[in-house]
Design a protein around this motif. Structure first.
Motif, mmCIF file in Angstrom:
data_model
loop_
_atom_site.group_PDB
_atom_site.id
_atom_site.type_symbol
_atom_site.label_atom_id
_atom_site.label_comp_id
_atom_site.label_asym_id
_atom_site.label_seq_id
_atom_site.Cartn_x
_atom_site.Cartn_y
_atom_site.Cartn_z
ATOM 1 N N ARG A 1 -5.374 4.997 6.660
ATOM 2 C CA ARG A 1 -6.582 4.282 6.058
ATOM 3 C C ARG A 1 -6.361 2.741 6.201
ATOM 4 N NH1 ARG A 1 -8.072 8.287 0.963
ATOM 5 N NH2 ARG A 1 -8.501 9.977 2.276
ATOM 6 N N LEU A 2 -5.447 2.314 6.629
ATOM 7 C CA LEU A 2 -4.997 0.802 6.734
ATOM 8 C C LEU A 2 -5.456 0.269 8.071
ATOM 9 C CD1 LEU A 2 -1.562 0.905 5.205
ATOM 10 C CD2 LEU A 2 -3.461 0.397 4.287
ATOM 11 N N PHE B 1 0.822 -0.921 -0.025
ATOM 12 C CA PHE B 1 -0.016 0.069 0.015
ATOM 13 C C PHE B 1 0.945 1.342 0.155
ATOM 14 C CE2 PHE B 1 -2.853 -3.155 2.223
ATOM 15 C CZ PHE B 1 -3.753 -3.182 1.340
ATOM 16 N N SER B 2 1.891 1.274 -0.872
ATOM 17 C CA SER B 2 2.869 2.558 -1.002
ATOM 18 C C SER B 2 1.835 3.706 -1.108
ATOM 19 C CB SER B 2 3.952 2.038 -1.773
ATOM 20 O OG SER B 2 3.328 1.955 -3.299
ATOM 21 N N GLU C 1 -1.290 4.446 0.026
ATOM 22 C CA GLU C 1 -2.441 4.746 0.812
ATOM 23 C C GLU C 1 -1.718 5.342 2.400
ATOM 24 O OE1 GLU C 1 -5.580 3.977 1.139
ATOM 25 O OE2 GLU C 1 -5.717 3.121 -0.808
ATOM 26 N N PRO C 2 -2.202 6.252 2.922
ATOM 27 C CA PRO C 2 -1.733 6.827 4.161
ATOM 28 C C PRO C 2 -2.052 5.480 5.065
ATOM 29 C CG PRO C 2 -3.485 8.148 3.348
ATOM 30 C CD PRO C 2 -3.375 6.973 2.325
ATOM 31 N N ILE C 3 -1.141 5.574 6.255
ATOM 32 C CA ILE C 3 -1.214 4.642 7.336
ATOM 33 C C ILE C 3 -2.588 4.820 7.921
ATOM 34 C CG2 ILE C 3 -0.050 5.703 9.139
ATOM 35 C CD1 ILE C 3 0.609 2.138 8.248
ATOM 36 N N ASN D 1 -7.157 -2.350 3.350
ATOM 37 C CA ASN D 1 -7.387 -0.838 3.047
ATOM 38 C C ASN D 1 -8.669 -0.668 3.016
ATOM 39 O OD1 ASN D 1 -7.923 -1.697 0.465
ATOM 40 N ND2 ASN D 1 -6.603 -0.263 -0.791
ATOM 41 N N LEU E 1 5.194 -0.429 5.163
ATOM 42 C CA LEU E 1 3.881 -0.265 4.926
ATOM 43 C C LEU E 1 3.348 1.184 4.915
ATOM 44 C CD1 LEU E 1 1.345 -2.256 5.258
ATOM 45 C CD2 LEU E 1 1.247 -1.643 7.530
ATOM 46 N N GLY E 2 2.511 1.284 4.041
ATOM 47 C CA GLY E 2 1.740 2.822 3.799
ATOM 48 C C GLY E 2 2.703 3.675 2.928
ATOM 49 N N GLU F 1 3.966 6.393 4.042
ATOM 50 C CA GLU F 1 4.889 6.952 4.879
ATOM 51 C C GLU F 1 6.095 5.803 5.116
ATOM 52 O OE1 GLU F 1 1.756 6.242 5.885
ATOM 53 O OE2 GLU F 1 0.931 8.378 6.580
#
Length: 114
Positions: free
Chosen positions: A49-50, A42-43, A45-47, A64, A78-79, A81
């Protein structure tokens, strides 16, 4: 009596001489350990939203908001970030970055008392 003693001495002194056809087994060759590929799940997606859905052993299922799921383990990122998965424990995933440490856990629904 002497014959039995002679047989016993032969068996004790030369057991390999009587064991025909037996060869020592060659030591098993060790196969190299499989290389585990580190992933960045999920590169985009912000963390925030996980969500951790389930943990099994040293792996965790992270999902997600759209329902996409991925399996992560220690060392993965993850994410958006890029937080590194440090450890997967029972129901939780410990994450680390240069700035902060974070723990994401499975949401457990409240069960009414009976």
């Amino acid at each position: 009596m002497i014959r039995a003693l002679a047989v016993a001495l032969v068996l004790l002194l030369a057991p390999d001489a009587l064991a025909k056809g037996k060869k020592k087994a060659a030591p098993a060759k060790r196969t190299p350990a499989a290389q585990v590929e580190k992933v960045h799940a999920f590169s985009e997606e912000p963390i925030a939203r996980l969500q951790v859905v389930d943990t099994r052993g040293d792996r965790a299922v992270v999902e997600n908001k759209q329902g996409g799921a991925v399996l992560v383990r220690a060392g993965d990122h993850l994410g958006a970030e890029g937080l590194e998965v440090v450890k997967v424990t029972l129901g939780c995933v410990q994450l680390k970055s240069e700035d902060a440490d974070l723990t994401l856990c499975v949401d457990v629904p409240e069960v009414p008392r009976t």
